[in-house]
Motif scaffolding. Structure first.
Motif, PDB file in Angstrom:
ATOM      1  N   LYS A 303      14.183  57.324  21.502  1.00  0.00           N
ATOM      2  CA  LYS A 303      15.169  56.488  20.796  1.00  0.00           C
ATOM      3  C   LYS A 303      16.251  55.939  21.732  1.00  0.00           C
ATOM      4  O   LYS A 303      17.406  55.796  21.341  1.00  0.00           O
ATOM      5  CB  LYS A 303      15.829  57.266  19.652  1.00  0.00           C
ATOM      6  N   PHE A 304      15.875  55.631  22.956  1.00  0.00           N
ATOM      7  CA  PHE A 304      16.855  55.105  23.897  1.00  0.00           C
ATOM      8  C   PHE A 304      16.881  53.579  23.949  1.00  0.00           C
ATOM      9  O   PHE A 304      17.792  53.014  24.523  1.00  0.00           O
ATOM     10  CB  PHE A 304      16.562  55.636  25.313  1.00  0.00           C
ATOM     11  N   MET A 305      15.898  52.942  23.358  1.00  0.00           N
ATOM     12  CA  MET A 305      15.829  51.476  23.463  1.00  0.00           C
ATOM     13  C   MET A 305      16.445  50.825  22.229  1.00  0.00           C
ATOM     14  O   MET A 305      15.808  50.053  21.506  1.00  0.00           O
ATOM     15  CB  MET A 305      14.380  51.050  23.680  1.00  0.00           C
ATOM     16  N   HIS A 306      17.695  51.165  22.019  1.00  0.00           N
ATOM     17  CA  HIS A 306      18.455  50.648  20.885  1.00  0.00           C
ATOM     18  C   HIS A 306      19.899  50.517  21.334  1.00  0.00           C
ATOM     19  O   HIS A 306      20.488  51.461  21.853  1.00  0.00           O
ATOM     20  CB  HIS A 306      18.348  51.617  19.699  1.00  0.00           C
ATOM     21  N   TRP A 307      20.468  49.304  21.155  1.00  0.00           N
ATOM     22  CA  TRP A 307      21.819  49.077  21.641  1.00  0.00           C
ATOM     23  C   TRP A 307      22.653  48.339  20.586  1.00  0.00           C
ATOM     24  O   TRP A 307      22.145  47.440  19.896  1.00  0.00           O
ATOM     25  CB  TRP A 307      21.805  48.229  22.919  1.00  0.00           C
ATOM     26  N   ILE A 308      23.908  48.721  20.466  1.00  0.00           N
ATOM     27  CA  ILE A 308      24.884  47.992  19.658  1.00  0.00           C
ATOM     28  C   ILE A 308      25.830  47.291  20.627  1.00  0.00           C
ATOM     29  O   ILE A 308      26.495  47.940  21.442  1.00  0.00           O
ATOM     30  CB  ILE A 308      25.676  48.924  18.729  1.00  0.00           C
ATOM     31  N   VAL A 309      25.877  45.964  20.563  1.00  0.00           N
ATOM     32  CA  VAL A 309      26.724  45.175  21.454  1.00  0.00           C
ATOM     33  C   VAL A 309      27.919  44.674  20.663  1.00  0.00           C
ATOM     34  O   VAL A 309      27.761  43.888  19.713  1.00  0.00           O
ATOM     35  CB  VAL A 309      25.942  43.992  22.063  1.00  0.00           C
ATOM     36  N   ASP A 310      29.107  45.157  21.026  1.00  0.00           N
ATOM     37  CA  ASP A 310      30.328  44.679  20.347  1.00  0.00           C
ATOM     38  C   ASP A 310      31.374  44.169  21.333  1.00  0.00           C
ATOM     39  O   ASP A 310      32.482  43.820  20.936  1.00  0.00           O
ATOM     40  CB  ASP A 310      30.923  45.766  19.454  1.00  0.00           C
ATOM     41  N   LYS A 311      31.007  44.127  22.616  1.00  0.00           N
ATOM     42  CA  LYS A 311      31.893  43.589  23.640  1.00  0.00           C
ATOM     43  C   LYS A 311      31.099  42.635  24.517  1.00  0.00           C
ATOM     44  O   LYS A 311      30.067  43.008  25.089  1.00  0.00           O
ATOM     45  CB  LYS A 311      32.487  44.707  24.512  1.00  0.00           C
ATOM     46  N   ILE A 312      31.566  41.397  24.620  1.00  0.00           N
ATOM     47  CA  ILE A 312      30.936  40.402  25.485  1.00  0.00           C
ATOM     48  C   ILE A 312      32.038  39.631  26.198  1.00  0.00           C
ATOM     49  O   ILE A 312      33.213  39.681  25.787  1.00  0.00           O
ATOM     50  CB  ILE A 312      30.026  39.444  24.687  1.00  0.00           C
ATOM     51  N   PRO A 313      31.721  38.903  27.278  1.00  0.00           N
ATOM     52  CA  PRO A 313      32.762  38.159  28.017  1.00  0.00           C
ATOM     53  C   PRO A 313      33.551  37.195  27.125  1.00  0.00           C
ATOM     54  O   PRO A 313      34.774  37.106  27.234  1.00  0.00           O
ATOM     55  CB  PRO A 313      31.970  37.434  29.099  1.00  0.00           C
ATOM     56  N   ASP A 314      32.851  36.471  26.252  1.00  0.00           N
ATOM     57  CA  ASP A 314      33.549  35.570  25.320  1.00  0.00           C
ATOM     58  C   ASP A 314      33.604  36.263  23.960  1.00  0.00           C
ATOM     59  O   ASP A 314      32.726  36.082  23.104  1.00  0.00           O
ATOM     60  CB  ASP A 314      32.811  34.239  25.228  1.00  0.00           C
ATOM     61  N   GLN A 315      34.623  37.089  23.766  1.00  0.00           N
ATOM     62  CA  GLN A 315      34.702  37.923  22.572  1.00  0.00           C
ATOM     63  C   GLN A 315      34.811  37.108  21.286  1.00  0.00           C
ATOM     64  O   GLN A 315      34.453  37.600  20.210  1.00  0.00           O
ATOM     65  CB  GLN A 315      35.897  38.879  22.688  1.00  0.00           C
ATOM     66  N   SER A 316      35.258  35.850  21.366  1.00  0.00           N
ATOM     67  CA  SER A 316      35.405  35.023  20.163  1.00  0.00           C
ATOM     68  C   SER A 316      34.066  34.765  19.481  1.00  0.00           C
ATOM     69  O   SER A 316      34.013  34.472  18.276  1.00  0.00           O
ATOM     70  CB  SER A 316      36.081  33.693  20.515  1.00  0.00           C
ATOM     71  N   LEU A 317      32.976  34.877  20.240  1.00  0.00           N
ATOM     72  CA  LEU A 317      31.651  34.660  19.656  1.00  0.00           C
ATOM     73  C   LEU A 317      31.242  35.806  18.737  1.00  0.00           C
ATOM     74  O   LEU A 317      30.262  35.677  17.989  1.00  0.00           O
ATOM     75  CB  LEU A 317      30.610  34.469  20.760  1.00  0.00           C
ATOM     76  N   LEU A 318      31.941  36.935  18.828  1.00  0.00           N
ATOM     77  CA  LEU A 318      31.650  38.049  17.924  1.00  0.00           C
ATOM     78  C   LEU A 318      32.652  38.079  16.777  1.00  0.00           C
ATOM     79  O   LEU A 318      33.062  39.140  16.301  1.00  0.00           O
ATOM     80  CB  LEU A 318      31.657  39.377  18.696  1.00  0.00           C
ATOM     81  N   ASN A 319      33.045  36.888  16.352  1.00  0.00           N
ATOM     82  CA  ASN A 319      33.862  36.738  15.155  1.00  0.00           C
ATOM     83  C   ASN A 319      33.358  35.501  14.418  1.00  0.00           C
ATOM     84  O   ASN A 319      33.013  34.486  15.049  1.00  0.00           O
ATOM     85  CB  ASN A 319      35.335  36.574  15.518  1.00  0.00           C
ATOM     86  N   THR A 320      33.311  35.569  13.097  1.00  0.00           N
ATOM     87  CA  THR A 320      32.767  34.433  12.327  1.00  0.00           C
ATOM     88  C   THR A 320      33.550  33.150  12.565  1.00  0.00           C
ATOM     89  O   THR A 320      33.007  32.041  12.407  1.00  0.00           O
ATOM     90  CB  THR A 320      32.765  34.767  10.830  1.00  0.00           C
ATOM     91  N   ALA A 321      34.811  33.290  13.002  1.00  0.00           N
ATOM     92  CA  ALA A 321      35.612  32.097  13.253  1.00  0.00           C
ATOM     93  C   ALA A 321      35.028  31.280  14.393  1.00  0.00           C
ATOM     94  O   ALA A 321      35.181  30.051  14.445  1.00  0.00           O
ATOM     95  CB  ALA A 321      37.051  32.493  13.568  1.00  0.00           C
ATOM     96  N   GLY A 322      34.382  31.947  15.336  1.00  0.00           N
ATOM     97  CA  GLY A 322      33.769  31.239  16.450  1.00  0.00           C
ATOM     98  C   GLY A 322      32.550  30.446  16.045  1.00  0.00           C
ATOM     99  O   GLY A 322      32.033  29.654  16.851  1.00  0.00           O
TER     100      GLY A 322
END
Length: 385
Positions: A303-322
């Protein structure tokens, strides 16, 4: 998306899945030590042998001899110590029966103490004297024949033959009567030479025995992390030729957790042993694709091939406003909501290696989630290959 693709490629190159029986007696990693590599190892062994012989003390020697007029003289040499040794040349030559190492032009310098005593009818009291001496052994040759075999998954080093021969010896005395010099030389030259031969041969046998114990103690599994180990058990016979020595190991990744399934693998019959096209190389290694696929399956099942990504260089893309101008429906339903990416591989990456290229097939699902208070709402799923 680029970081995600890079991450998948890295994992696919390191890490295949589902439980089956592990092929313990098959070889998936092959190593070939060339003549250059053997020469390198030989130089290390010669240096180690020299360091172990330096300061080696030989047994004391005593002897009686009869001299004209003087009569019977008791003589002894003690504290015979090798303080310097030089090897003019050495060669290592593998063959079908083993590996031969020959050191020639060996010079040994020794120090020792001498003593003599005698009594004669001319002088009613016992006469004695003592002093020191320097000894040089020249033109010595040492021959070793080593056998290598696989013994229950470990390397066994056997000393098939070990011999040494002293060609010439010279003794320089400090002090003493002139007639004594020739007496010491005649009395002890052969015995000192024989003692040097025996002492060096014995020391080399001890060294080979220690090296054999070290090889036998090498682990059959090398831990990679808390979950996986690399099976480095030797399989098949040692491959000896007139210019190289080859070894084969199992080489598969295995689980350290007893409850972790043993991974399956895709194995294409590789050509063993590996060959080195360039004579300057010391070591050649062949790694079968099954090695990568065993790691891939093991980490997938763990079960190691599973990732949750909540931080990226352009953080605005992880908000619906983006995304309000791109997917306005998403923004209207979930205004200014944070998002994350759930990346899961749907099957173990399968590595495929050919003469032309190395590649991997990776199947993954990318789920886009909207975070609303304590609820995670999936809003889109993308299947990736």
């Amino acid at each position: 998306m680029a970081p995600f693709v890079v991450l998948l490629l890295l994992f696919s190159s390191l890490i295949h899945g589902h439980a089956q029986i592990e092929p313990k007696n098959e070889a998936f990693i092959s190593l070939l030590v060339t003549q250059n590599g053997l020469d390198f190892v030989k130089e290390l062994l010669v240096k180690k042998a020299i360091s172990s012989i330096i300061s080696l003390r030989l047994r004391d020697i005593e002897k009686g001899a009869n001299f004209p007029v003087v009569g019977n003289v008791y003589m002894s040499v003690s504290n015979i110590t090798i303080y310097e040794i030089d090897v003019a040349s050495s060669i290592v030559k593998p063959g079908e029966t083993g590996v031969s190492i020959v050191a020639s032009g060996v010079t040994c310098n020794l120090s020792m103490n001498w003593y003599y005593s005698y009594s004669t009818w001319l002088v009613p009291v016992r006469i004695s004297d003592r002093g020191s001496a320097e000894v040089q052994v020249e033109g010595m040759q040492v021959d070793l024949m080593l056998g290598l075999e696989n013994q229950e998954g470990s390397l066994k080093l056997k000393l098939e033959d070990c011999s040494s021969y002293v060609k010439d010896i010279s003794i320089k005395l400090d002090g003493g009567a002139s007639w004594l010099y020739q007496g010491i030389v005649d009395a002890f030259e052969e015995q000192i030479g024989s003692a040097v031969e025996n002492a060096i041969t014995k020391k080399l046998k001890e060294g080979i025995s220690k090296l054999d114990l070290y090889l036998g103690s090498l682990p059959k599994e090398v831990p990679v992390d808390d979950h996986a180990s690399l099976n480095v058990t030797f399989v098949n016979n040692v491959l000896l030729s007139n210019s190289s020595v080859g070894f084969e190991t199992n080489g598969l990744f295995i689980g350290r957790n007893a409850f972790l399934p043993i991974p399956n693998f895709h194995h294409k019959n590789s050509e063993f042993p590996v060959s080195c096209a360039y004579s300057s190389k010391m070591l050649g290694i062949t790694v079968d694709e099954a090695v990568f696929n065993s790691a891939s399956g093991l980490y997938y099942d763990a079960k190691f091939m599973h990732w949750i990504v909540d931080k990226i260089p352009d953080q605005s893309l992880l908000n619906t406003a983006g995304w309000r101008f791109i997917v306005p429906q998403l923004y209207r339903k979930y205004p200014n909501h944070d998002m994350n990416l759930n990346i899961s591989l749907s099957s173990p990456p399968i590595v495929d290696i050919s003469n032309q290229k190395a590649g991997a097939n990776v199947f993954a699902d990318l789920t886009i989630n909207v975070l609303e208070e304590h609820e995670v709402i999936p809003v889109a799923c993308i299947s990736l290959v």
